[in-house]
Design a protein around this motif. Structure first.
Motif, PDB file in Angstrom:
ATOM      1  N   SER A 270       0.974  -1.163  -0.070  1.00  0.00           N
ATOM      2  CA  SER A 270       0.010  -0.074   0.198  1.00  0.00           C
ATOM      3  C   SER A 270       0.892   1.146  -0.016  1.00  0.00           C
ATOM      4  O   SER A 270       2.102   1.013  -0.087  1.00  0.00           O
ATOM      5  N   ASN A 271       0.330   2.409  -0.101  1.00  0.00           N
ATOM      6  CA  ASN A 271       1.076   3.634  -0.037  1.00  0.00           C
ATOM      7  C   ASN A 271       1.791   3.882   1.322  1.00  0.00           C
ATOM      8  O   ASN A 271       2.311   4.675   1.564  1.00  0.00           O
ATOM      9  N   ARG A 272       1.332   2.962   2.488  1.00  0.00           N
ATOM     10  CA  ARG A 272       1.791   3.126   3.791  1.00  0.00           C
ATOM     11  C   ARG A 272       2.786   1.906   4.083  1.00  0.00           C
ATOM     12  O   ARG A 272       3.281   2.170   5.370  1.00  0.00           O
ATOM     13  N   LYS A 273       3.284   1.196   3.043  1.00  0.00           N
ATOM     14  CA  LYS A 273       4.082   0.121   3.493  1.00  0.00           C
ATOM     15  C   LYS A 273       5.581   0.350   4.155  1.00  0.00           C
ATOM     16  O   LYS A 273       5.786  -0.136   5.114  1.00  0.00           O
ATOM     17  N   GLU A 274       5.940   1.357   3.621  1.00  0.00           N
ATOM     18  CA  GLU A 274       7.655   1.814   3.852  1.00  0.00           C
ATOM     19  C   GLU A 274       7.171   2.361   5.397  1.00  0.00           C
ATOM     20  O   GLU A 274       8.250   2.148   6.406  1.00  0.00           O
ATOM     21  N   ALA A 275       6.309   3.274   5.778  1.00  0.00           N
ATOM     22  CA  ALA A 275       5.930   3.580   7.175  1.00  0.00           C
ATOM     23  C   ALA A 275       5.826   2.429   8.303  1.00  0.00           C
ATOM     24  O   ALA A 275       6.124   2.526   9.090  1.00  0.00           O
ATOM     25  N   GLN A 276       5.001   1.530   7.509  1.00  0.00           N
ATOM     26  CA  GLN A 276       4.532   0.492   8.669  1.00  0.00           C
ATOM     27  C   GLN A 276       5.570  -0.398   8.812  1.00  0.00           C
ATOM     28  O   GLN A 276       5.915  -1.018   9.841  1.00  0.00           O
ATOM     29  N   ILE A 277       6.600  -0.509   7.719  1.00  0.00           N
ATOM     30  CA  ILE A 277       7.664  -1.610   7.924  1.00  0.00           C
ATOM     31  C   ILE A 277       8.448  -0.937   9.069  1.00  0.00           C
ATOM     32  O   ILE A 277       8.923  -1.556  10.193  1.00  0.00           O
ATOM     33  N   ARG A 278       8.646   0.326   9.240  1.00  0.00           N
ATOM     34  CA  ARG A 278       9.505   1.139  10.305  1.00  0.00           C
ATOM     35  C   ARG A 278       8.861   1.048  11.508  1.00  0.00           C
ATOM     36  O   ARG A 278       9.750   1.003  12.489  1.00  0.00           O
ATOM     37  N   LEU A 319      11.666  -2.296   0.084  1.00  0.00           N
ATOM     38  CA  LEU A 319      13.135  -3.050   0.284  1.00  0.00           C
ATOM     39  C   LEU A 319      14.015  -2.356   0.915  1.00  0.00           C
ATOM     40  O   LEU A 319      14.674  -2.800   1.947  1.00  0.00           O
ATOM     41  N   ALA A 320      14.176  -1.168   0.938  1.00  0.00           N
ATOM     42  CA  ALA A 320      15.272  -0.474   1.406  1.00  0.00           C
ATOM     43  C   ALA A 320      14.808  -0.215   3.055  1.00  0.00           C
ATOM     44  O   ALA A 320      15.577  -0.417   3.844  1.00  0.00           O
ATOM     45  N   ALA A 321      13.475   0.033   3.121  1.00  0.00           N
ATOM     46  CA  ALA A 321      13.129   0.457   4.518  1.00  0.00           C
ATOM     47  C   ALA A 321      13.186  -1.047   5.437  1.00  0.00           C
ATOM     48  O   ALA A 321      13.638  -0.947   6.576  1.00  0.00           O
ATOM     49  N   PHE A 322      13.048  -2.245   4.733  1.00  0.00           N
ATOM     50  CA  PHE A 322      13.268  -3.418   5.540  1.00  0.00           C
ATOM     51  C   PHE A 322      14.593  -3.738   5.786  1.00  0.00           C
ATOM     52  O   PHE A 322      15.019  -4.054   6.811  1.00  0.00           O
ATOM     53  N   GLN A 323      15.489  -3.264   4.997  1.00  0.00           N
ATOM     54  CA  GLN A 323      17.009  -3.551   5.103  1.00  0.00           C
ATOM     55  C   GLN A 323      17.591  -2.603   6.168  1.00  0.00           C
ATOM     56  O   GLN A 323      18.097  -2.942   7.159  1.00  0.00           O
ATOM     57  N   VAL A 324      17.139  -1.250   6.102  1.00  0.00           N
ATOM     58  CA  VAL A 324      17.526  -0.302   6.855  1.00  0.00           C
ATOM     59  C   VAL A 324      17.013  -0.328   8.374  1.00  0.00           C
ATOM     60  O   VAL A 324      17.737  -0.570   9.411  1.00  0.00           O
ATOM     61  N   GLU A 325      15.554  -0.728   8.500  1.00  0.00           N
ATOM     62  CA  GLU A 325      14.980  -0.843   9.732  1.00  0.00           C
ATOM     63  C   GLU A 325      15.289  -1.854  10.530  1.00  0.00           C
ATOM     64  O   GLU A 325      15.350  -2.058  11.943  1.00  0.00           O
TER      65      GLU A 325
END
Length: 338
Positions: A270-278, A319-325
């Protein structure tokens, strides 16, 4: 989460085959009663050499992956390692009640750095019947096979027992039958000297679809090593860690002090995926969980035909959010070395 589990006959090592033969002879000679497996076979079944006692309170936070493939289908591990930036510490898979334990497949995982975690699914079996001893021959055989594996295994039996979509969940099975069946399986393993199993009690998070109280389903601290939670950031309840996991963590803290593992989770595209991964990794770290296992697949949302994409590679940002967080919150712990 409702997942289709396929039946597959696992390969057995020579040791495991001999174990089955010994168990069969004991049963045939009356050494193990059909309904009293907890007292049966303590003198004849060789104990597991591997001891999980040092693994029950890990100091780090593990990162794992789960799907519905067998341990031998290692592609999920290599693909996850490439995308996540590190190999998973836990590889969870599903096994149907009645299936043999894949001794060699689990040994392969452990040798390659993954703690195997088996979700044992009693789809077509009555928990009341299990508790009454009707499947004791299978339980004894499974216990022997797991002991012969001589490596650690995290075992989740009848997970999401509070999910009404399961045949062993509310409206289908009483909590007392779940507890009795869990204790019965555990007792047989203990009586047969199995020391290489980490017992993981795995409810779904309490939300609008799973409103049952969890305390009646808890077998007790003597029967549980880890608490595993299943919950997804999806289109209905999964908005933030504070609403998805925190209420369930508070409820469980009222009756269990066991380490908590997020045993199955993911963030839908969704458009919130990066924020939700964090939010997921930060919330999990603050909550003090011992690990997080990601469902890296596409799958229909339970109870609907809506296809959801839980993979970490749905976008460059995700993908970047998962790796970084995952790295920032120190997820990545080798059970082999600690």
């Amino acid at each position: 989460m409702a997942i289709t589990r396929g039946r597959s006959r696992s390969r057995l090592t020579v040791a495991a085959i001999l174990m089955v033969a010994v168990s069969f002879l004991v049963d045939a000679c009356g050494g193990a009663g059909g309904g009293d497996g907890a007292k049966a076979g303590t003198a004849t079944a060789p104990a597991a050499h591997f001891q999980v006692s040092s693994m029950l309170k890990p100091s780090g936070r593990a990162l794992g992956v789960v799907d519905d493939k067998t341990p031998w289908q290692y592609g999920i591990v290599t693909a996850f390692a490439k995308e996540a930036g590190r190999a998973p510490d836990i590889r969870e898979y599903y096994s149907s009640w009645g299936d043999d334990f894949d001794t060699e497949g689990n040994a392969f995982l452990w040798q390659h750095g993954q703690l195997p975690m088996m979700a044992l699914v009693p789809s077509d079996t009555s928990l009341a019947d299990i508790a009454k001893g009707k499947d004791d021959a299978y339980i004894r055989r499974l216990a022997g096979q797991i002991a012969a594996y001589d490596g650690p295994l995290a075992l989740s039996f009848a997970g999401e027992m509070n999910g009404p979509w399961n045949s062993w969940g509310p409206q289908h099975t009483e909590p007392a039958d779940f507890v009795a069946s869990w204790k019965h399986v555990h007792d047989i393993f203990t009586a047969r000297g199995v020391t290489n199993v980490i017992w993981v009690w795995t409810p779904h998070v309490v939300d609008s679809g799973t409103t049952a109280k969890l305390r009646p389903y808890y077998p007790g601290n003597a029967y549980v090593d880890w608490v595993g939670l299943i919950g997804y950031y999806g289109p209905i309840d999964g908005v933030a860690f504070s609403s998805l996991f925190t209420p369930t963590l508070r409820q469980i803290a009222g009756f269990s002090g066991k380490p908590v593992l997020i045993a199955e989770t993911g963030v839908a595209q969704s458009n919130r995926k990066e924020a939700q991964i964090r939010d997921l990794f930060l919330g999990a770290r603050k909550a003090g969980v011992i690990g997080l296992i990601w469902y890296d697949q596409r799958k229909n949302w339970p109870g609907s035909k809506q296809l959801m994409d839980w993979r970490i590679s749905t976008s460059v940002g995700a993908l970047a959010a998962f790796q970084v967080e995952s790295a920032r919150n120190s997820f990545g712990h080798s059970f082999k070395n600690g």
